[in-house]
Design an enzyme around this catalytic site. Structure first.
Site, PDB file in Angstrom:
ATOM      1  N   SER A  23      -9.774   0.354   1.905  1.00  0.00           N
ATOM      2  CA  SER A  23     -11.099   0.125   2.562  1.00  0.00           C
ATOM      3  C   SER A  23     -10.865   0.102   4.303  1.00  0.00           C
ATOM      4  CB  SER A  23     -11.612  -1.228   2.122  1.00  0.00           C
ATOM      5  OG  SER A  23     -10.775  -2.229   2.296  1.00  0.00           O
ATOM      6  N   LYS A  70     -10.217  -4.759  12.187  1.00  0.00           N
ATOM      7  CA  LYS A  70     -10.956  -4.293  11.051  1.00  0.00           C
ATOM      8  C   LYS A  70     -12.149  -5.379  11.215  1.00  0.00           C
ATOM      9  CE  LYS A  70     -11.069  -3.779   6.105  1.00  0.00           C
ATOM     10  NZ  LYS A  70     -10.111  -4.022   4.865  1.00  0.00           N
ATOM     11  N   SER A 111      -5.997  -1.854   0.018  1.00  0.00           N
ATOM     12  CA  SER A 111      -6.625  -1.378   1.313  1.00  0.00           C
ATOM     13  C   SER A 111      -5.899  -1.427   2.830  1.00  0.00           C
ATOM     14  CB  SER A 111      -7.859  -2.100   1.577  1.00  0.00           C
ATOM     15  OG  SER A 111      -8.768  -1.895   0.770  1.00  0.00           O
TER      16      SER A 111
HETATM   17  N1  GLN Z   1      -9.986   0.059  -3.451  1.00  0.00           N
HETATM   18  C1  GLN Z   1     -10.082  -1.336  -3.958  1.00  0.00           C
HETATM   19  C2  GLN Z   1     -11.233  -1.918  -4.239  1.00  0.00           C
HETATM   20  O1  GLN Z   1     -12.172  -1.220  -3.937  1.00  0.00           O
HETATM   21  C3  GLN Z   1      -9.236  -2.253  -3.252  1.00  0.00           C
HETATM   22  C4  GLN Z   1      -9.954  -2.652  -1.877  1.00  0.00           C
HETATM   23  C5  GLN Z   1      -9.282  -3.580  -1.063  1.00  0.00           C
HETATM   24  O2  GLN Z   1      -7.815  -3.666  -1.016  1.00  0.00           O
HETATM   25  N2  GLN Z   1      -9.928  -4.211  -0.053  1.00  0.00           N
HETATM   26  O3  GLN Z   1     -11.501  -2.889  -4.515  1.00  0.00           O
END
Ligand code: GLN
Length: 486
Positions: A152, A76, A176
């Site tokens: 994400s 990532k 995410s």
């Molecule tokens: N979807 C969530 C957010 O937008 C979690 C994102 C994540 O876990 N990095 O904050």
């Protein structure tokens, strides 16, 4: 070969029926062919990858190989990796070449001998659930290219689902790892907070961020976690505990295991197809000898509101370092220092990131701190206490990972609240700091994958992985691959 498990790949490498260079080239060729459309990778550097593969082959030849030596992986793009462009999905870091390695990268590349294939696409600064906030464009879901892969860690998920990599790293602040795993038919694990080092992982919300493995099976996740986890004195929140083998429980029978089903996860707000698949998985667990108990997480409906105070508050502080001075983007024209800060941040950050910075700054500001930030922290404690009570009655908790299967590109992009609700089942786990995973449990009537979530008690990753593994021994959902990507 492209659908082989990590164990099978390691065996082929050990038997020398395959070299790491050949395996790496196989994946690089697939990336060259399929990535222009999928957009799972932001950066690749075939020469670098092949050099690492040659090094791995030398280690194997010298009899110094570990269980992951020579195996390729997608990273990532939130992890700093020396010499690699590290963007975090943002224009702000579009040209940033990291001068150092994140601990996760050190462990996987230098210690375990894995071969990084490239940096995977992601929502900007990991803020999002669809990969649509990436400065480098959206990622296609390999199961249906008109749909999102989740986020994400959407690039990591799409890369593994399309067999552009056998495994990937992800990070999970509110879901995410788990949500994209669910939307792409993968198995992903967010460990207990503090188990994997955050050093060199670009910070979003430091009290919630945690890295973990994304793979096709629980057994692969266990192997990858073995290489990722462990104390690191460079991360002040890293936990000093004896190292453990996360594969050690794999194969144990589930007889007598108590699975808790939180009432709140089986109510309204979840697609019927998702519910039906999760119910069928519960029946399978019964057949495998598990006992089911109803539990309650009475404050779980407050997890999204509390998270959207705490996470932006921490983000607003963490992202203040992107100021155009030390690294990253700087506006080309400005009048004075203050104008430089303003223009740099106005031009360098995308809309969702700006929204989070504004919310975070607001809830931390004098006069609102008590009303919002302090309240949210209190709710966070109540949510953690709910889990403590639930785990007095059960060993693991089961429910859906995401309330829907993969949605269409653009469907939720204009409505942040709709997007935030993608994480209604995952966020409480981060607020409590518990380990959670997602694994495949079926498909909906449109042929889209469905994930179920398993939540464990603190440091119970090894058991959690076995509970997932036992299901995967009895089912083949996780073995299915999307069509048209041969
Ligand atoms: N979807 C969530 C957010 O937008 C979690 C994102 C994540 O876990 N990095 O904050």
């Amino acid at each position: 070969m492209i659908h082989a498990s990590l164990k099978e790949l390691a065996a082929a490498l050990a038997a020398k029926t395959l070299s790491s260079v050949e395996l790496t080239q196989l994946y690089l060729d697939r990336i060259a062919r399929l990535n222009p459309e999928l957009n799972a990778f932001i950066t690749t550097d075939p020469e670098r990858s092949l050099a690492a593969a040659r090094l791995a082959d030398a280690r194997i030849a010298a009899g110094q190989a570990g269980p992951l030596t020579g195996i390729p992986i997608a990273q990532k793009d939130i992890f700093c990796a020396e010499g690699w462009r590290t963007t975090c999905g943002s224009k702000m870091l579009e040209n940033f070449i990291s001068p150092y390695d994140a601990t996760v990268i050190t462990r996987l590349e230098r210690e375990a001998g894995m071969v990084s294939l490239g940096k995977a696409n992601m929502d900007e600064f990991a803020m999002g659930s669809s990969n649509e906030t990436s400065w480098f464009g959206p990622v296609q879901n390999p199961w249906d290219k008109t749909r999102v892969p989740g986020g994400s860690s959407g690039g990591s998920a799409a890369a593994v689902a399309a067999a552009l990599a056998p495994v990937a790293t992800g990070t999970d602040t509110g879901g995410s790892i788990r949500q994209p795993a669910a939307l792409c038919n993968l198995t992903g694990l967010k460990p207990t907070y503090g188990v994997v080092s955050r050093y060199g992982m670009i910070a979003f919300a430091s009290s919630l961020d945690q890295a973990g493995p994304m793979a096709r099976s629980a057994a692969d996740c266990a192997l990858l976690l073995n290489a990722m986890a462990g104390f690191d004195d460079k991360d002040s929140t890293s936990l000093e505990r004896p190292s453990e083998d996360y594969c050690r429980c794999l194969g144990q029978p589930l007889q007598g295991l108590k699975i808790g089903l939180p009432r709140e996860f089986f109510g309204e707000g979840c697609a019927a197809g998702v519910m039906a698949a999760v119910q069928a998985a519960i029946d399978e667990y019964k057949r495998l000898g598990a006992e089911l108990v109803e539990v309650s997480l009475p404050n779980s409906h407050l997890s999204v509101p509390a998270y959207y105070v705490i996470a932006p508050a921490e983000a607003s502080s963490n992202l203040s370092r992107f100021d155009g001075v030390r690294y990253g983007y700087r506006a080309p024209e400005y009048r004075d220092l203050s104008d430089m800060y303003c223009k740099t941040r106005a031009q360098g950050f995308g809309a969702e990131v700006k929204r989070r910075i504004l919310i975070g700054t607001y809830v931390l500001s004098h006069g609102y701190y008590d009303a919002y930030y302090l309240q949210a922290q209190r709710i966070r404690r109540l949510i953690a206490d709910d889990f403590v009570a639930a785990f007095r009655q059960c060993d693991v908790i089961l429910g859906p990972t995401s309330p829907s299967t993969a949605f269409k590109q653009g469907e939720k992009a204009a409505d942040p609240v709709q997007m935030y609700l993608s994480d209604i089942y995952t966020i409480a786990v981060n607020l409590a700091g518990l380990p959670g995973m997602s694994l495949p449990c079926g498909f909906d009537d449109q042929g889209l994958p469905i994930g179920m979530q398993l939540i464990g008690n603190y440091f119970d990753e090894a058991r959690l992985l076995n509970v997932a593994h036992a299901y995967q021994q009895a089912s083949d959902w996780h073995r299915r691959t999307p069509a048209g990507l041969e």
